[in-house]
Enzyme design. Structure first.
Site, PDB file in Angstrom:
ATOM      1  CD  GLU A  40      -2.961  -1.081   2.271  1.00 15.10           C
ATOM      2  OE1 GLU A  40      -2.854  -0.199   3.153  1.00 15.10           O
ATOM      3  OE2 GLU A  40      -3.835  -1.968   2.297  1.00 15.10           O
ATOM      4  NE  ARG A  99      -2.817   2.144 -27.791  1.00 13.76           N
ATOM      5  CZ  ARG A  99      -1.801   1.295 -27.867  1.00 13.76           C
ATOM      6  NH1 ARG A  99      -1.179   0.890 -26.783  1.00 13.76           N
ATOM      7  NH2 ARG A  99      -1.404   0.838 -29.023  1.00 13.76           N
ATOM      8  CG  HIS A 132      -5.098   6.257 -28.819  1.00 10.38           C
ATOM      9  ND1 HIS A 132      -6.195   5.503 -29.107  1.00 10.38           N
ATOM     10  CD2 HIS A 132      -4.144   5.874 -29.691  1.00 10.38           C
ATOM     11  CE1 HIS A 132      -5.907   4.688 -30.098  1.00 10.38           C
ATOM     12  NE2 HIS A 132      -4.668   4.897 -30.466  1.00 10.38           N
ATOM     13  CE  LYS A 197      -2.499   0.286 -36.312  1.00  6.36           C
ATOM     14  NZ  LYS A 197      -1.759   0.957 -35.226  1.00  6.36           N
ATOM     15  CG  ASP A 226       1.566   6.402 -34.879  1.00  6.94           C
ATOM     16  OD1 ASP A 226       0.556   7.131 -34.928  1.00  6.94           O
ATOM     17  OD2 ASP A 226       1.492   5.160 -34.814  1.00  6.94           O
TER      18      ASP A 226
HETATM   19  O1  LIG Z   1       1.949  -1.099 -32.425  1.00  8.43           O
HETATM   20  P1  LIG Z   1       2.180  -0.560 -31.055  1.00  8.43           P
HETATM   21  O2  LIG Z   1       3.481   0.183 -30.943  1.00  8.43           O
HETATM   22  O3  LIG Z   1       2.033  -1.610 -29.994  1.00  8.43           O
HETATM   23  O4  LIG Z   1       1.002   0.439 -30.731  1.00  8.43           O
HETATM   24  C1  LIG Z   1       1.004   1.784 -31.131  1.00  8.43           C
HETATM   25  C2  LIG Z   1       0.023   2.000 -32.261  1.00  8.43           C
HETATM   26  O5  LIG Z   1      -1.277   1.567 -31.900  1.00  8.43           O
HETATM   27  C3  LIG Z   1      -2.202   2.650 -32.012  1.00  8.43           C
HETATM   28  O6  LIG Z   1      -3.212   2.549 -31.090  1.00  8.43           O
HETATM   29  C4  LIG Z   1      -1.340   3.877 -31.857  1.00  8.43           C
HETATM   30  O7  LIG Z   1      -1.956   5.034 -32.387  1.00  8.43           O
HETATM   31  C5  LIG Z   1      -0.098   3.475 -32.612  1.00  8.43           C
HETATM   32  O8  LIG Z   1      -0.317   3.593 -33.998  1.00  8.43           O
END
Ligand SMILES: O=P(O)(O)OC[C@H]1O[C@@H](O)[C@H](O)[C@@H]1O
Length: 305
Positions: A40, A99, A132, A197, A226
């Site tokens: 803790e 995320r 994000h 992607k 990025d």
């Molecule tokens: O591929 P890794 O490095 O694990 O994750 C980072 C990527 O995953 C996405 O959410 C982020 O915007 C970035 O493009």
């Protein structure tokens, strides 16, 4: 700046705290942390001689490896209120848990919304960098706090790329990166392109290069830009394809240097040369500081007395 305001930081962020405090002309004080044998935490806030805190508190915490930091923020913010803080500004250069912004399969917690509300309950204002937010329009849709500022690292990284790789082709690894690519390219007139992607797992991504003129990549210096690199798989996969298509060099620039596990090694194996990042997350790749833009945002958000 304002004698009623003070920046509180934790010892593992002392360097970025000093840079921000200096840029914002604020006194900086460290929050003492003690870990009990059972794991803790105990915090002790740096109070004045009268046992109180200034009316405005800037709490600096970059929320990578966020789990324990959320507890620290809970303890720190509630204690600050009890000790006289009337306004708490959270400066989270990296805002974690953004995320997971939907339930991808039934039953999943939508962490972005849950953690967002948790943070909003603690503070009156939030300043962050390149959050994000791919499926929500505004930062306040994720963190419903009265004042929220989302800065970007794209321009600072663009300035760095203009110095180190003038004439480079800027490439974004996925559709979401188009916003940062556009911003960075516009600043110095870089040629630019964006890949597509598909993500199939934490470390599995499939990238497709953009349609470019034949031989467009031949002998070209490319910089991948990025918001973040976590496992580095996104950038590594893009770099591999770019090198195979003839790029003379592929360097990488990101706002948030998470670089977990073998990420840097994976990038090197994919043919990546230099790796640059902002200091939103302290990391050996840090090449540009966001202290100036964060300080300017703080000046807007702090209430002048
Ligand atoms: O591929 P890794 O490095 O694990 O994750 C980072 C990527 O995953 C996405 O959410 C982020 O915007 C970035 O493009």
């Amino acid at each position: 700046m304002d004698s009623s305001a003070c920046l509180l930081y934790f010892d593992d962020e002392a360097e970025s705290a000093q840079r921000l405090a200096q840029a914002a002309d604020l006194p900086a004080r460290c929050v003492e942390r003690h870990r009990f044998p059972d794991d803790e935490l105990k915090l002790r806030l740096p109070v004045d001689a009268d046992g109180r805190l200034p009316a405005q508190i800037v709490l600096l915490r970059s929320l990578h490896r966020p789990n324990e930091k959320l507890i620290e923020l809970l303890l720190a913010a509630q204690t600050a209120r009890a000790l006289g803080a009337r306004r708490i500004v959270l400066v989270a250069p990296y805002l974690g848990y953004m995320r997971q912004d939907k339930a991808f399969t039934p039953g999943e917690a939508v962490s972005q919304q849950i953690v967002g509300r948790f943070l909003a309950d603690l503070c009156d204002a939030l300043i962050t960098v390149d959050p994000h937010l791919h499926r929500v329009a505004r930062l306040q849709d994720a963190v419903p706090v009265p004042a929220a500022v989302a800065l970007s690292g794209a321009e600072a990284l663009s300035d760095l790329i203009a110095q180190r790789r003038p004439g480079a082709l800027l490439v974004g690894p996925d559709a979401e990166s188009a916003q940062w690519i556009a911003q960075a390219a516009a600043r110095h007139g870089f040629a630019h392109a964006v890949c597509t992607k598909e993500r199939h797992g934490d470390r599995e991504v499939r990238i497709r290069l953009p349609d470019l003129a034949p031989h467009a990549l031949q002998g070209r210096a490319v910089v991948l830009l990025d918001d973040m690199a976590s496992t580095g798989r996104t950038l590594a996969q893009a770099a591999r394809l770019l090198r195979a298509a003839g790029a003379a060099s592929v360097d990488v620039a990101v706002t948030h240097a998470l670089f977990v596990g073998d990420a840097l090694q994976t990038l090197a194996q994919a043919g990546v040369g230099a790796v640059w990042s902002t200091d939103c997350i302290a990391h050996p790749s840090n090449a540009v500081s966001m202290a100036g833009p964060l300080a300017r945002a703080l000046r807007e958000v702090l209430v002048r007395s």
